[in-house]
Design an enzyme around this catalytic site. Sequence first.
Site, PDB file in Angstrom:
ATOM      1  N   GLU A 302      28.714  56.867  23.095  1.00 45.99           N
ATOM      2  CA  GLU A 302      27.777  56.131  23.954  1.00 45.99           C
ATOM      3  C   GLU A 302      26.361  56.705  23.908  1.00 45.99           C
ATOM      4  O   GLU A 302      25.702  56.788  24.944  1.00 45.99           O
ATOM      5  CB  GLU A 302      28.287  56.150  25.409  1.00 45.99           C
ATOM      6  CG  GLU A 302      29.619  55.463  25.562  1.00 45.99           C
ATOM      7  CD  GLU A 302      30.161  55.550  26.974  1.00 45.99           C
ATOM      8  OE1 GLU A 302      30.561  54.517  27.489  1.00 45.99           O
ATOM      9  OE2 GLU A 302      30.200  56.665  27.551  1.00 45.99           O
TER      10      GLU A 302
HETATM   11  C1  ACM Z   1      34.211  57.567  26.374  1.00 50.19           C
HETATM   12  O1  ACM Z   1      35.033  57.007  27.129  1.00 50.19           O
HETATM   13  N1  ACM Z   1      32.930  57.328  26.509  1.00 50.19           N
HETATM   14  C2  ACM Z   1      34.639  58.516  25.355  1.00 50.19           C
END
Ligand code: ACM
Length: 502
Positions: A302
Amino acid sequence: MSLPAVVPAPSSIESGSSGPFAVSAGIRITGDVDAATALAALLEARTGVTLQVADEGEVALRIEAGEPESYRLTVDDAGVAVVGADAAGLFYGIQTLGQLVRRAGGEWTVPAVTITDRPRFAYRGVMLDVARHFQPVETVKAYIDRAAGLKINALHLHLSDDQGWRIQLASRPELTELASGSSIGGDPGGYYTTDDYREIVAYAASRHLIVVPEIDMPGHTHAVGVAYPELAEPPVMSDEIERVIAEFGGGVPTPGELYQGLAVGFSSLKIDDERTYEFVADVFGELARLTPGPYLHVGGDESLGTDPDDFAVFMERVTGIVADLGKTPIAWHEAGSAPGLDPGTIGQYWGYTTPLDGMDDQARAFVANGSRLILSPADAVYLDMKYDESTALGLAWANGPTSVEAAYSWEPSDIIAGIDESDILGVEAPLWTETVRDLSDIDALAFPRLAAAAEAAWSPATGTSELRTWTSFRERVGALAPLWTSLGIGFHASTEIPWVVE
Ligand code: ACM
């Protein structure tokens, strides 16, 4: 008569022809002293009966070389023998024995049985996010005990995120001095001293778990910027981040201030500044010295506030730094988009059981690079999802709530097309702690679903064992209720499971 209930399902189990073995105060345990002490403690917690550890006895524990982590357990009315191929195998045989003890007509007994058992995957993990809500050492130890009882052998600690930095490092003291003071919602913060961390590592080792420390980079790094403003880019906002702030509160992330909300994807380290890589080398250098296990997790998920080309440059350099320290990097699957990752880098897949948006391509890239995958499909093994809409704790972004049946009903080799059994290092069940404050919250979300993840990690593949069905699992996990209660595990009494009451 149905087979005795064991979770995770063993490779082979057969009922014996004799009567059960009676567990009573005169019974002695003999053999490997560490294992005997662990077994005596487990049986005392379960039955209240204190067994003696002696030079001779009816319960014999020993090690005989064989396949790593495997064991054989035989019970008849005269005695019990547990033979582990190594200390871990013996420990797992003891956990199985603990599950078999039951009360019958005022007596504690173990049914006559022969079990031979070995793990499907070498890596069987749990992840605990101690950044969103800090968890004290005692809670981590309790979670280690709970996980070890299900034959889990890796504790991944998510030690840093936007909301806080949780490990004291001598080379970078400002991280904990300035960036550990709170958790989500303004709840108390905290951090592990290096001695605390060593204590966790040693405790985990005594239960046959390695510790995998994660420092999530280059995103999820707002807290780094609180300690070292020169390393951080300003927050990058998006409509999705505004939506999360509107739904969950916590305010807008502000440079220099600890962040207490749930939004993700706004922070980034500076990619073109060499001071960033001095920081990375200090942090992972120190963690490498503190961590006996082979893995350091570098995050990489992310990173929406980082330009994709910059992200690739960063992941290449970071995985190279970790490899040069003699450790194997692990990264979340997004890092598979970086063409020059250190080739040993293990990918951790956290997409859904049916992959979306090219996440399977990113996962496959690690295998094409010559490495392997840890599978953490979010809509099956993210333990922080709600069970159903009425669950007070937890979130629901991973394809909606995750029932116990959904947590169970997936097969590791079916997730990423083109991946062989040998390309899978293992399975890990993460527990993110946005809504999780303490051990009772952990218990309520992890149990019983952690048992489903443990079965995916340990037991034979679905379709190769009559035990590997939801119908069998729900009966077997239901039979663990009295054991879990005696161990103080506050499991969620899901109506999907026929819980045994003793
Ligand atoms: C995640 O759930 N961002 C690894």
